[in-house]
Scaffold this active site. Structure first.
Site, PDB file in Angstrom:
ATOM      1  N   HIS A  55       0.817  -1.229   0.000  1.00  0.00           N
ATOM      2  CA  HIS A  55       0.000   0.000   0.000  1.00  0.00           C
ATOM      3  C   HIS A  55       0.850   1.279   0.000  1.00  0.00           C
ATOM      4  CE1 HIS A  55      -3.228  -2.774   1.060  1.00  0.00           C
ATOM      5  NE2 HIS A  55      -2.562  -3.153   2.135  1.00  0.00           N
ATOM      6  N   SER A  78       1.627  -0.343  -5.435  1.00  0.00           N
ATOM      7  CA  SER A  78       0.731  -0.578  -4.313  1.00  0.00           C
ATOM      8  C   SER A  78       0.219  -2.013  -4.406  1.00  0.00           C
ATOM      9  CB  SER A  78      -0.425   0.417  -4.325  1.00  0.00           C
ATOM     10  OG  SER A  78      -1.050   0.437  -3.055  1.00  0.00           O
ATOM     11  N   SER A  83      -5.681   1.700  -2.362  1.00  0.00           N
ATOM     12  CA  SER A  83      -4.988   2.053  -1.115  1.00  0.00           C
ATOM     13  C   SER A  83      -3.944   3.153  -1.242  1.00  0.00           C
ATOM     14  CB  SER A  83      -4.335   0.805  -0.515  1.00  0.00           C
ATOM     15  OG  SER A  83      -3.310   0.321  -1.357  1.00  0.00           O
ATOM     16  N   ASP A 141       3.166  -7.549   0.202  1.00  0.00           N
ATOM     17  CA  ASP A 141       2.049  -7.455   1.138  1.00  0.00           C
ATOM     18  C   ASP A 141       0.849  -8.130   0.481  1.00  0.00           C
ATOM     19  OD1 ASP A 141      -0.076  -6.822   2.767  1.00  0.00           O
ATOM     20  OD2 ASP A 141       0.400  -4.705   2.951  1.00  0.00           O
ATOM     21  N   GLU A 196       4.384  -9.241   4.369  1.00  0.00           N
ATOM     22  CA  GLU A 196       3.762  -8.407   5.399  1.00  0.00           C
ATOM     23  C   GLU A 196       2.543  -9.023   6.085  1.00  0.00           C
ATOM     24  OE1 GLU A 196       4.698  -5.377   6.386  1.00  0.00           O
ATOM     25  OE2 GLU A 196       2.894  -4.444   7.239  1.00  0.00           O
ATOM     26  N   ASN A 221       4.646 -11.094   9.075  1.00  0.00           N
ATOM     27  CA  ASN A 221       3.363 -10.987   9.776  1.00  0.00           C
ATOM     28  C   ASN A 221       3.420 -11.592  11.165  1.00  0.00           C
ATOM     29  OD1 ASN A 221       0.350 -10.457   9.753  1.00  0.00           O
ATOM     30  ND2 ASN A 221       0.399 -12.654  10.204  1.00  0.00           N
ATOM     31  N   LYS A 226       4.520  -7.354  14.835  1.00  0.00           N
ATOM     32  CA  LYS A 226       3.679  -7.061  13.676  1.00  0.00           C
ATOM     33  C   LYS A 226       2.238  -7.477  13.975  1.00  0.00           C
ATOM     34  CE  LYS A 226       1.747  -6.947   9.548  1.00  0.00           C
ATOM     35  NZ  LYS A 226       0.347  -7.335   9.335  1.00  0.00           N
ATOM     36  N   ASP A 230       0.013  -4.311  14.648  1.00  0.00           N
ATOM     37  CA  ASP A 230      -0.582  -3.764  13.417  1.00  0.00           C
ATOM     38  C   ASP A 230      -1.982  -4.353  13.201  1.00  0.00           C
ATOM     39  OD1 ASP A 230      -1.268  -4.277  10.607  1.00  0.00           O
ATOM     40  OD2 ASP A 230       0.693  -3.526  10.019  1.00  0.00           O
ATOM     41  N   ASN A 231      -2.085  -5.674  13.179  1.00  0.00           N
ATOM     42  CA  ASN A 231      -3.369  -6.304  12.885  1.00  0.00           C
ATOM     43  C   ASN A 231      -4.409  -5.913  13.924  1.00  0.00           C
ATOM     44  OD1 ASN A 231      -1.249  -7.553  11.516  1.00  0.00           O
ATOM     45  ND2 ASN A 231      -2.314  -9.507  11.330  1.00  0.00           N
ATOM     46  N   CYS A 235      -5.922  -1.954  13.258  1.00  0.00           N
ATOM     47  CA  CYS A 235      -7.324  -2.041  12.827  1.00  0.00           C
ATOM     48  C   CYS A 235      -8.255  -1.391  13.838  1.00  0.00           C
ATOM     49  CB  CYS A 235      -7.715  -3.492  12.572  1.00  0.00           C
ATOM     50  SG  CYS A 235      -6.929  -4.176  11.089  1.00  0.00           S
ATOM     51  N   HIS A 341      -7.644  -9.055   3.629  1.00  0.00           N
ATOM     52  CA  HIS A 341      -6.769  -8.596   2.539  1.00  0.00           C
ATOM     53  C   HIS A 341      -7.430  -8.579   1.163  1.00  0.00           C
ATOM     54  CE1 HIS A 341      -2.901  -7.394   0.954  1.00  0.00           C
ATOM     55  NE2 HIS A 341      -3.151  -8.188  -0.070  1.00  0.00           N
ATOM     56  N   HIS A 394      -3.484   2.200   8.587  1.00  0.00           N
ATOM     57  CA  HIS A 394      -3.019   2.320   9.967  1.00  0.00           C
ATOM     58  C   HIS A 394      -2.159   3.564  10.139  1.00  0.00           C
ATOM     59  CE1 HIS A 394      -4.615  -1.562  10.217  1.00  0.00           C
ATOM     60  NE2 HIS A 394      -3.539  -2.295  10.386  1.00  0.00           N
ATOM     61  N   SER A 402       5.727  -2.562  12.279  1.00  0.00           N
ATOM     62  CA  SER A 402       5.661  -3.497  11.147  1.00  0.00           C
ATOM     63  C   SER A 402       6.812  -3.261  10.179  1.00  0.00           C
ATOM     64  CB  SER A 402       4.359  -3.307  10.375  1.00  0.00           C
ATOM     65  OG  SER A 402       3.269  -3.324  11.245  1.00  0.00           O
ATOM     66  N   GLN A 406       9.964  -5.328   8.805  1.00  0.00           N
ATOM     67  CA  GLN A 406      10.229  -5.514   7.368  1.00  0.00           C
ATOM     68  C   GLN A 406      11.690  -5.193   7.038  1.00  0.00           C
ATOM     69  OE1 GLN A 406       9.022  -6.693   4.701  1.00  0.00           O
ATOM     70  NE2 GLN A 406       6.801  -6.747   4.844  1.00  0.00           N
TER      71      GLN A 406
HETATM   72  P1  NAI Z   1      -6.291 -14.588  11.752  1.00  0.00           P
HETATM   73  O1  NAI Z   1      -6.054 -15.894  11.142  1.00  0.00           O
HETATM   74  O2  NAI Z   1      -5.663 -14.215  13.053  1.00  0.00           O
HETATM   75  O3  NAI Z   1      -7.867 -14.332  11.938  1.00  0.00           O
HETATM   76  C1  NAI Z   1      -8.863 -14.710  11.022  1.00  0.00           C
HETATM   77  C2  NAI Z   1      -9.997 -15.366  11.838  1.00  0.00           C
HETATM   78  O4  NAI Z   1     -11.103 -15.601  10.986  1.00  0.00           O
HETATM   79  C3  NAI Z   1      -9.567 -16.716  12.419  1.00  0.00           C
HETATM   80  O5  NAI Z   1      -9.726 -16.721  13.829  1.00  0.00           O
HETATM   81  C4  NAI Z   1     -10.497 -17.701  11.731  1.00  0.00           C
HETATM   82  O6  NAI Z   1     -10.863 -18.785  12.565  1.00  0.00           O
HETATM   83  C5  NAI Z   1     -11.689 -16.825  11.377  1.00  0.00           C
HETATM   84  N1  NAI Z   1     -12.517 -17.355  10.294  1.00  0.00           N
HETATM   85  C6  NAI Z   1     -12.130 -18.059   9.184  1.00  0.00           C
HETATM   86  N2  NAI Z   1     -13.185 -18.389   8.434  1.00  0.00           N
HETATM   87  C7  NAI Z   1     -14.281 -17.887   9.074  1.00  0.00           C
HETATM   88  C8  NAI Z   1     -15.670 -17.907   8.798  1.00  0.00           C
HETATM   89  N3  NAI Z   1     -16.149 -18.541   7.725  1.00  0.00           N
HETATM   90  N4  NAI Z   1     -16.512 -17.267   9.645  1.00  0.00           N
HETATM   91  C9  NAI Z   1     -16.041 -16.647  10.754  1.00  0.00           C
HETATM   92  N5  NAI Z   1     -14.716 -16.602  11.079  1.00  0.00           N
HETATM   93  C10 NAI Z   1     -13.855 -17.213  10.242  1.00  0.00           C
HETATM   94  O7  NAI Z   1      -5.901 -13.505  10.638  1.00  0.00           O
HETATM   95  P2  NAI Z   1      -5.677 -11.927  10.862  1.00  0.00           P
HETATM   96  O8  NAI Z   1      -4.249 -11.673  11.136  1.00  0.00           O
HETATM   97  O9  NAI Z   1      -6.707 -11.432  11.791  1.00  0.00           O
HETATM   98  O10 NAI Z   1      -5.948 -11.386   9.378  1.00  0.00           O
HETATM   99  C11 NAI Z   1      -7.232 -11.465   8.783  1.00  0.00           C
HETATM  100  C12 NAI Z   1      -7.177 -10.828   7.381  1.00  0.00           C
HETATM  101  O11 NAI Z   1      -6.888  -9.443   7.497  1.00  0.00           O
HETATM  102  C13 NAI Z   1      -6.091 -11.393   6.469  1.00  0.00           C
HETATM  103  O12 NAI Z   1      -6.572 -11.390   5.142  1.00  0.00           O
HETATM  104  C14 NAI Z   1      -4.972 -10.387   6.613  1.00  0.00           C
HETATM  105  O13 NAI Z   1      -4.088 -10.436   5.532  1.00  0.00           O
HETATM  106  C15 NAI Z   1      -5.743  -9.102   6.702  1.00  0.00           C
HETATM  107  N6  NAI Z   1      -5.111  -7.953   7.345  1.00  0.00           N
HETATM  108  C16 NAI Z   1      -5.617  -6.726   6.992  1.00  0.00           C
HETATM  109  C17 NAI Z   1      -5.125  -5.574   7.554  1.00  0.00           C
HETATM  110  C18 NAI Z   1      -5.664  -4.266   7.137  1.00  0.00           C
HETATM  111  O14 NAI Z   1      -5.074  -3.244   7.465  1.00  0.00           O
HETATM  112  N7  NAI Z   1      -6.763  -4.194   6.424  1.00  0.00           N
HETATM  113  C19 NAI Z   1      -4.049  -5.609   8.562  1.00  0.00           C
HETATM  114  C20 NAI Z   1      -3.624  -6.952   8.904  1.00  0.00           C
HETATM  115  C21 NAI Z   1      -4.143  -8.069   8.317  1.00  0.00           C
END
Ligand code: NAI
Length: 473
Positions: A55, A78, A83, A141, A196, A221, A226, A230-231, A235, A341, A394, A402, A406
């Site tokens: 991003h 990006s 983003s 990322d 990332e 990650n 991180k 960050d997560n 968020c 993501h 963020h 984060s 990196q």
């Molecule tokens: P995580 O694996 O810690 O959490 C995801 C959760 O979703 C898990 O606990 C899992 O059991 C649950 N899950 C899976 N399928 C499901 C369903 N059908 N119904 C309900 N819950 C379900 O992953 P994390 O780190 O929380 O990341 C989640 C997403 O966010 C990833 O795609 C990651 O790349 C992205 N992300 C986005 C950020 C942003 O700034 N927008 C920042 C960091 C991560």
């Protein structure tokens, strides 16, 4: 010297604004700035040619200029069509010493609101280095730059193009058909990738399992500094920022559903509760479901609450979480957004196929979808991650953690290739602890010093690492 034109951004005249925000961000990114100082002389990234796909925000600008300060050459795109902060991209292209009329910065290919074709073109540009050389490092990322390299190699080897059953892969396929890059040579020159996010890391472990991974990778990650910061805290800040900027609806008193209670879901649920929403969580993992319950949230299925809630946020990194049939049951003016993501958590394709449904743009990245019976739902960022699409992602301080991870991961892979044969690694814990340490002073944190007898008693070194690798924080 020849004029620098090796970039594509929306508007160079935004560079001065971008530079001012970069300067403010530098103060909020003590980890990155300390690393610049520590390694200024050693130049550990001299000779590194880093292709970045992440991003293109103000915080990323500080990361890019840190990599450059450590000796690297950098090309950037990006990792999402919505983003980019155009003023940050302009400032990076112009550089600290250039002007819009005489840019002298870093090759960057990014603007807010790319088409999918433009997005993949930008990724290819970031991988296309002048002269004979290709990149020797990737900073990714979500794994799109890594994916493109692997798809390109596969295509050259087998003549078979990736399965184009979805719109995005069809675009990748068309790009590879016309690409002039020697993907095999390009891949063989890459020492490694630092990844990332959760979703990109998931892709790397899959490639490692099926034996197709072409170069070593560091999973940034899962550095504690991180994903547990960050997560979660990132968020917690940027989710409601996105909802507010998009809709300005009062969150207090509303019912909000958070799908997924991993690191991202935990931060999202807390931020909505902080605004006074009644938060309901959905989960498939009994451990995370129990955590949510003990944190005081109602945990139930989407089905139970889909017609009662006001705000829906997907945080799972999984696909098909909110389907068109779910959206058909929602209340009038329910808000639906994703912070995971990729854009496959919300069934946008299915929504568009409902007979008689009408999509209307309120403003960029905010759309109403009107069902035949007159009911409207509001979709943020067309189902793409809303904190970067509707807000600015963020804030700097959390990204300093984060991006310090990196930068240290780039130094590890680039300077110690012998220690990292092809495979997926996490950052050594002493570096994780170092990144945390670099952020304590700015918050006025006074750390207790472990005494030698105490260190011996718990079996650690006085200077760390303080926890075994299996510790979960
Ligand atoms: P995580 O694996 O810690 O959490 C995801 C959760 O979703 C898990 O606990 C899992 O059991 C649950 N899950 C899976 N399928 C499901 C369903 N059908 N119904 C309900 N819950 C379900 O992953 P994390 O780190 O929380 O990341 C989640 C997403 O966010 C990833 O795609 C990651 O790349 C992205 N992300 C986005 C950020 C942003 O700034 N927008 C920042 C960091 C991560």
């Amino acid at each position: 010297s020849a004029e620098f034109t090796d970039f594509k951004v929306a508007d160079l005249s935004l560079a001065a604004f971008g530079r001012k925000e970069i300067t403010l961000a530098e103060h909020e990114m003590p980890g990155l700035m300390a690393i610049r100082e520590e390694y200024a002389e050693a130049q550990p990234l001299a000779g590194a040619r880093i292709t970045g796909s992440l991003h293109m925000t103000v915080q990323t600008a500080v990361l890019i200029e840190t990599l450059v300060a450590l000796g690297a050459q950098v090309r950037w795109a990006s990792c999402n069509i919505f983003s980019t902060q155009d003023h940050a991209a302009a400032a990076i292209a112009v550089g600290p010493n250039g002007t819009p009329g005489n840019p002298q910065g870093v090759p960057v290919f990014a603007w807010k609101g790319e088409t999918l074709e433009e997005y993949w073109w930008c990724t290819e540009q970031a991988l296309t280095w002048p002269g004979e050389a290709g990149p020797n490092m990737i900073l990714d990322d979500g794994g799109d730059a890594t994916l493109l390299v692997h798809q390109g190699v596969g295509y050259r080897k087998t003549g078979v193009l990736p399965d184009a059953d979805n719109e995005e892969l069809a675009v990748v396929r068309a790009l590879l058909e016309n690409s002039r890059l020697d993907w095999t040579a390009l891949a063989s020159g890459i020492r490694g990738v630092t990844e990332e996010t959760t979703t990109g890391v998931h892709r790397l472990y899959e490639m490692q399992r099926d034996g197709s991974l072409l170069f070593p990778a560091i999973n940034v990650n899962d550095a504690v500094t991180k994903s547990k910061f960050d997560n979660k805290y990132g968020c917690r800040h940027s989710l409601i920022d996105g909802i507010n900027r998009a809709t300005d609806v009062l969150i207090g008193g509303k019912t909000a559903v958070v799908c997924g209670y991993g690191d991202v879901g935990k931060g999202c649920a807390e931020s909505l509760r902080g605004q006074g929403a009644r938060v309901i969580v959905t989960e498939i993992d009994p451990i995370c479901a129990l955590q949510a319950a003990m944190d005081g949230y109602q945990v139930t299925t989407l089905d139970e609450v889909v017609d009662k809630a006001d705000i829906f946020v997907t945080t799972t990194g999984n696909k098909d979480i909110i389907m068109a049939s779910d959206m058909a049951k929602m209340k009038h003016q329910a808000i639906v957004g994703n912070i995971g993501h990729f854009d496959n958590e919300i069934d946008m394709a299915g929504l568009a196929k409902i007979p008689g449904i009408v999509k209307d743009e309120v403003k960029p990245q905010v759309h109403t979808w009107t069902f035949p019976d007159g009911k409207v739902i509001i979709i943020l960022s067309e189902g793409r991650l809303l904190n970067l699409g509707n807000a600015t992602g963020h804030p700097s301080f959390v990204m300093s953690n984060s991006f310090a991870d990196q930068t240290l991961a780039q130094i590890e892979l680039f300077t110690k290739p012998d220690e990292y044969p092809t495979g997926v690694y996490t950052l050594p814990k002493h570096l994780d602890e170092k990144v945390a340490r670099l952020h304590l002073d700015a918050l006025g944190v006074k750390l207790t010093k472990l005494r030698p007898e105490q260190a011996a008693y718990i079996g650690v070194d006085v200077d760390g690492p303080y926890k075994p690798d299996h510790y979960r924080y």
